[in-house]
Design a protein around this motif. Structure first.
Motif, mmCIF file in Angstrom:
data_model
loop_
_atom_site.group_PDB
_atom_site.id
_atom_site.type_symbol
_atom_site.label_atom_id
_atom_site.label_comp_id
_atom_site.label_asym_id
_atom_site.label_seq_id
_atom_site.Cartn_x
_atom_site.Cartn_y
_atom_site.Cartn_z
ATOM 1 N N ASP A 1 19.744 36.390 4.251
ATOM 2 C CA ASP A 1 19.627 35.487 5.402
ATOM 3 C C ASP A 1 18.393 34.607 5.241
ATOM 4 O OD1 ASP A 1 20.624 35.215 8.501
ATOM 5 O OD2 ASP A 1 18.460 34.903 8.303
ATOM 6 N N SER B 1 13.220 45.474 10.727
ATOM 7 C CA SER B 1 13.990 46.288 11.680
ATOM 8 C C SER B 1 13.800 45.795 13.109
ATOM 9 C CB SER B 1 13.555 47.757 11.590
ATOM 10 O OG SER B 1 13.913 48.315 10.357
ATOM 11 N N GLU C 1 12.678 42.674 14.074
ATOM 12 C CA GLU C 1 12.854 41.248 14.335
ATOM 13 C C GLU C 1 14.169 40.664 13.825
ATOM 14 O OE1 GLU C 1 10.793 39.703 16.211
ATOM 15 O OE2 GLU C 1 9.305 41.312 16.329
ATOM 16 N N THR C 2 14.945 41.417 13.051
ATOM 17 C CA THR C 2 16.204 40.882 12.515
ATOM 18 C C THR C 2 17.309 41.927 12.663
ATOM 19 O OG1 THR C 2 16.117 41.697 10.215
ATOM 20 C CG2 THR C 2 14.769 39.774 10.745
ATOM 21 N N ASP C 3 18.524 41.472 12.395
ATOM 22 C CA ASP C 3 19.669 42.395 12.416
ATOM 23 C C ASP C 3 20.019 42.886 11.013
ATOM 24 O OD1 ASP C 3 19.984 42.080 15.176
ATOM 25 O OD2 ASP C 3 21.220 40.272 14.909
ATOM 26 N N LEU C 4 19.184 42.601 10.050
ATOM 27 C CA LEU C 4 19.453 42.983 8.671
ATOM 28 C C LEU C 4 19.194 44.472 8.447
ATOM 29 C CD1 LEU C 4 17.768 39.963 6.840
ATOM 30 C CD2 LEU C 4 20.170 40.242 7.500
ATOM 31 N N ASP C 5 19.766 44.988 7.359
ATOM 32 C CA ASP C 5 19.530 46.374 6.965
ATOM 33 C C ASP C 5 18.177 46.432 6.263
ATOM 34 O OD1 ASP C 5 19.456 48.904 5.845
ATOM 35 O OD2 ASP C 5 21.569 48.903 5.274
#
Length: 233
Positions: A133, A165, A167-171
């Motif tokens: 992203d 973790s 601040e984003t929706d990423l793994d």
């Protein structure tokens, strides 16, 4: 992303070089306070100018603005570099509001981790994040510069995971594992190789282009006027 053809015919070479952070130095490393070296100008064949190596694999890089724009800055930076931090916090916001957000300039970020050791795993994490992203990449980059004094080699990946973790929706755990495994090391090495080939030896180093032609190299946390002058703004 879009890429315009930057490899134009003849380049006018007018170089103003400024000092930045040099690999292995601390917070008191060299700062950009004025010209330290120069080049005698003149016309040189574009194909013979090493600075054009900064354009290699350009469409695979994070960019603010569009690569279709006539004016381009290719930045080689290290997230652990104090001089890069000064540029990111003082000059880049002005550059963004006046010339990037208004559709005039494109700004490309390329990792060049040569200062403190924690910059290397941080750059690996930046590439792993960018692969997932681009907005998250810019957020992580801002985080590194904002909290720069708090990072060490021992804590950088743990703090990176905590930030992603929150601040984003990423793994975030997968990104950090990729950083440990150097899963995107090819991208890191491409930036290092093109930067060295173009003549970068310190951070930040900026290669400036107008209408596809190389204009100059700028080193250090220079103010907005330096970039405006070189880019004919």
């Amino acid at each position: 992303m879009h890429r315009r053809r930057f490899l134009a015919g003849t380049a006018l070479t007018g170089v103003s070089a400024f000092a930045g952070c040099v690999g292995g130095v601390g917070d008191a490393g060299m700062e950009g306070t004025g010209p330290t070296t120069g080049k005698d100008g003149g016309s040189t064949s574009a194909s013979e100018e090493p600075q054009y190596r900064a354009l290699d694999a350009l469409d695979a890089q994070p960019v603010l603005g569009s690569l279709d724009r006539d004016r381009l800055i290719v930045a080689y930076e290290d997230p652990s570099c104090p001089t890069c931090r000064r540029f990111e916090q003082n000059t880049l916001p002005e550059l963004t509001s006046k010339h990037i957000d208004t559709g005039v300039v494109a700004f490309v970020y390329r990792g060049f981790p040569v200062i403190y050791p924690w910059g290397k795993p941080a750059t690996q994490a930046m590439e792993a994040t960018f692969a997932r992203d681009e907005d998250a990449f810019w957020a992580l980059t801002d985080h590194y510069y904002a909290e720069q004094p708090s990072f060490t080699t021992d804590n950088v990946l743990a703090k990176t995971e905590a930030f992603l973790s929150a601040e984003t929706d990423l793994d975030a755990a997968a990104i950090v594992q990729d950083a440990r495994d150097k899963a995107y090391d090819d991208a890191v090495q491409t930036d290092l190789d093109t930067g060295k080939a173009a003549g970068a030896s310190a951070t930040p180093t900026f290669f400036l282009f107008v209408d596809g032609e190389f204009q100059t190299t700028v080193r250090g946390a220079q103010d907005l006027r330096v970039f405006e002058s070189a880019l004919q703004l």
